[in-house]
Design an enzyme around this catalytic site. Structure first.
Site, short mmCIF file in Angstrom:
data_model
loop_
_atom_site.label_atom_id
_atom_site.label_comp_id
_atom_site.label_asym_id
_atom_site.label_seq_id
_atom_site.Cartn_x
_atom_site.Cartn_y
_atom_site.Cartn_z
CE LYS A 134 0.57 1.73 6.67
NZ LYS A 134 1.60 0.85 7.24
CG HIS B 23 2.35 4.96 -0.06
ND1 HIS B 23 1.09 4.53 0.28
CD2 HIS B 23 3.22 4.24 0.69
CE1 HIS B 23 1.20 3.58 1.19
NE2 HIS B 23 2.47 3.38 1.45
N GLY C 174 5.64 -0.44 4.56
CA GLY C 174 6.77 0.20 3.90
C GLY C 174 7.40 1.21 4.84
CB SER C 175 10.86 2.31 5.46
OG SER C 175 11.18 1.14 6.17
N GLY C 176 9.34 4.93 5.52
CA GLY C 176 9.02 6.25 5.00
C GLY C 176 7.86 6.90 5.73
CG HIS C 177 4.51 5.34 6.06
ND1 HIS C 177 4.12 6.26 5.13
CD2 HIS C 177 4.43 4.13 5.46
CE1 HIS C 177 3.79 5.62 4.00
NE2 HIS C 177 3.99 4.34 4.17
CG ASP D 22 1.41 -3.17 3.61
OD1 ASP D 22 2.62 -3.44 3.63
OD2 ASP D 22 0.98 -2.01 3.56
#
Lengths: 330, 209
Positions: free
Chosen positions: A105, A216, A54-57, A110
């Site tokens: 991960k 998250h 996911g994006s945001g990391h 995922d």
């Protein structure tokens, strides 16, 4: 919510466009499906390292594409796994015939999406699942430990081996060794805000912290009153030390990671506090990394990762790397 | 059942999911990471937008298009699971020359079986499978016993609701909520709630036609 954005729908696209333009000497961004590859073609016979999440990391994972690290990264929507069509499109560009190694991960979404990609692609592939978060109990009855900040270390070290001619099997084995040798745990002082949600994922009182938080904003071990940095560091370090069963004279890499909303001054303070504990236990800090590498949007918080080193791991950690987020040795 | 049936149900589902969005979002923030409702809304919107492309296609081709769209457009676990559901439904034999209710149930139950495989989750783990598996079993049993369609739909709605409510006191052992351990108890699973709402919507429109 205060965020630099124009609309939640365009958030990811505009961010990736900026990233691609700013680092066009190192990476090339492709859209619909979204994937990022090196601007220089992967050389023949090199195992292709493909990862995503996911994006945001950020900078994880897009910021680690480049010489000595990843061949491609597939960013999903914020906090949501990428889909197999992204991986398939990336594979077409970077698979030079030596096989594809997925670094994933340990999160259900995922795993499922990378599994579907592996089923849809032709040619050999292997997967390394990272699960370094010691905050969550490992049990056959749960999804298991989460893959968090040590994924950066896995990607750097395996990236080096792949760059230097390691086979698919060798790369997988080395990655699994790094994962097994690593433990992480984090703490959050504030929540993050998913752009599409527009409000905090969870709520913390002004004097509260989430101990063992996930990347998250998932809850961790417990909610607690804020303590001194040294007390927090003690607890984080001891949980990891216990898990890794580190002994006197072991050499480690100490990685203090920011979650996005904590200044470097505090991260270095945590490094100092962690060093005191490790010095006390006669564990040698042989390598270090401090900064925001595996973040959770604007979350205020930090995690500590320890990786037990050996000469092979040190060699691959030190080798040249040139990515938007990690650069040394060249 | 026709492609038109799929599109109409998708539009009805959109209305129901939208009107229950605040509740689903809240459930997810309690035990998940809060993105489930956005994934659902995005997926449903994308399926509805497919209308001009799929309306004249055969059932198998239309379902495949839907599968690829939700797989790539939703992403995350939901994308993989719903993508697997529609992909498996598309693979069912002889669906391009008309689909009877019996056949439709067959397609759906095969799909649920594949989703169970993909997500490695069974009944009792506090996921949408706590709704989907009992519903599939209920439908299968109904076909076996030659049950009247309307009665079967009423029974299915009840089964879905029971399954959804059962997640409240379960301990999550799959997905993000599993990281909460004991703290996951006392909350209905958001995926179970959205699945139950979708099943109810489809069953009710069959009842009303």
């Amino acid at each position: 919510m205060k965020k630099f954005m124009n609309s939640a729908d365009e958030f990811l696209k505009e961010s990736l466009q900026g990233f691609g333009a700013a680092h066009k000497d190192i990476v090339t961004c492709h859209y619909d499906p979204n994937f990022i590859i090196r601007s220089k073609t992967t050389k023949e016979g090199k195992v292709a390292l493909i990862t995503g999440g996911g994006s945001g990391h950020e900078p994880m994972h897009v910021g680690f594409v480049g010489y000595g690290m990843l061949d491609a990264a597939c960013p999903g929507f914020v906090f949501s796994s990428p889909s197999p069509d992204q991986m398939i499109a990336a594979i077409e560009k970077v698979n030079s015939g030596a096989g594809v190694l997925f670094i994933v991960k340990n999160y259900s979404g995922d795993i499922m999406n990378f599994q579907m990609a592996a089923e849809m692609m032709t040619g050999p592939s292997e997967t390394i699942l990272t699960n370094d978060d010691v905050a969550v109990e490992n049990s056959s009855f749960t999804t298991g430990r989460r893959g968090v900040a040590a994924t950066v270390i896995v990607e750097k070290i395996v990236g080096s081996l792949a760059e230097h001619g390691g086979s698919l099997e060798e790369c997988k084995q080395l990655g699994e060794k790094v994962n097994k040798n690593s433990g992480s745990m984090g703490v959050a002082f504030s929540s993050c805000i998913v752009p599409a949600a527009g409000k905090p994922t969870f709520k913390l009182g002004v004097d509260e912290m989430e101990f063992g938080v996930g990347i998250h904003g998932e809850p961790g071990r417990r909610r607690d009153k804020i303590k001194s940095a040294q007390e927090i560091t003690n607890e984080l370090s001891n949980a990891i030390l216990e898990d890794l069963k580190l002994e006197n004279k072991d050499e480690i890499l100490l990685f203090v990671n920011g979650m996005g909303g904590t200044p470097l001054s505090e991260l270095y303070l945590l490094y100092d506090n962690a060093k005191k504990i490790l010095d006390d236990k006669k564990i040698k800090i042989a390598r270090s990394l401090v900064g925001n590498y595996c973040t959770s949007l604007e979350m205020q918080g930090a995690s500590i990762t320890l990786t037990k080193l050996d000469p092979e791991l040190v060699k691959h950690w030190d080798s040249a790397v040139h990515t938007p987020a990690i650069r040394w040795g060249m | 059942m026709s492609v038109d049936f799929l599109i109409k149900r998708a539009k009805e589902i959109q209305v129901v999911i939208d009107s229950n969005a605040p509740e689903i979002e809240k459930l997810d923030q309690e035990i998940g990471d809060g993105d489930h409702i956005f994934n659902m809304q995005r997926g449903i919107k994308l399926v509805i937008e497919l209308e001009p492309i799929i309306k004249d296609l055969s059932m198998s081709k239309a379902l495949n298009q839907i599968a690829m769209k939700v797989l790539s457009g939703i992403g995350g676990s939901s994308g993989a699971l719903f993508g697997t559901l529609f992909m498996t439904m598309a693979k069912s034999s002889n669906i391009d020359k008309g689909v009877s209710y019996k056949k439709a149930i067959d397609m759906f139950t095969n799909g649920v079986e594949a989703v169970k495989e993909r997500g490695k989750a069974d009944v009792g783990e506090k996921t949408m499978m706590d709704v989907l598996i009992p519903v599939a079993n209920c439908l299968k049993q109904g076909i076996k016993n030659d049950k009247n369609l309307k009665e079967l739909m009423i029974e299915t709605i009840e089964t879905a609701e029971k399954g959804m409510l059962s997640t409240k006191n379960l301990l999550a052992t799959k997905g993000r909520a599993s990281f909460l351990g004991e703290r996951s108890k006392g909350h209905i699973d958001p995926g179970a709630r959205s699945s139950q709402l979708m099943i109810k919507t489809v069953c009710e429109s069959i009842l009303n036609c």
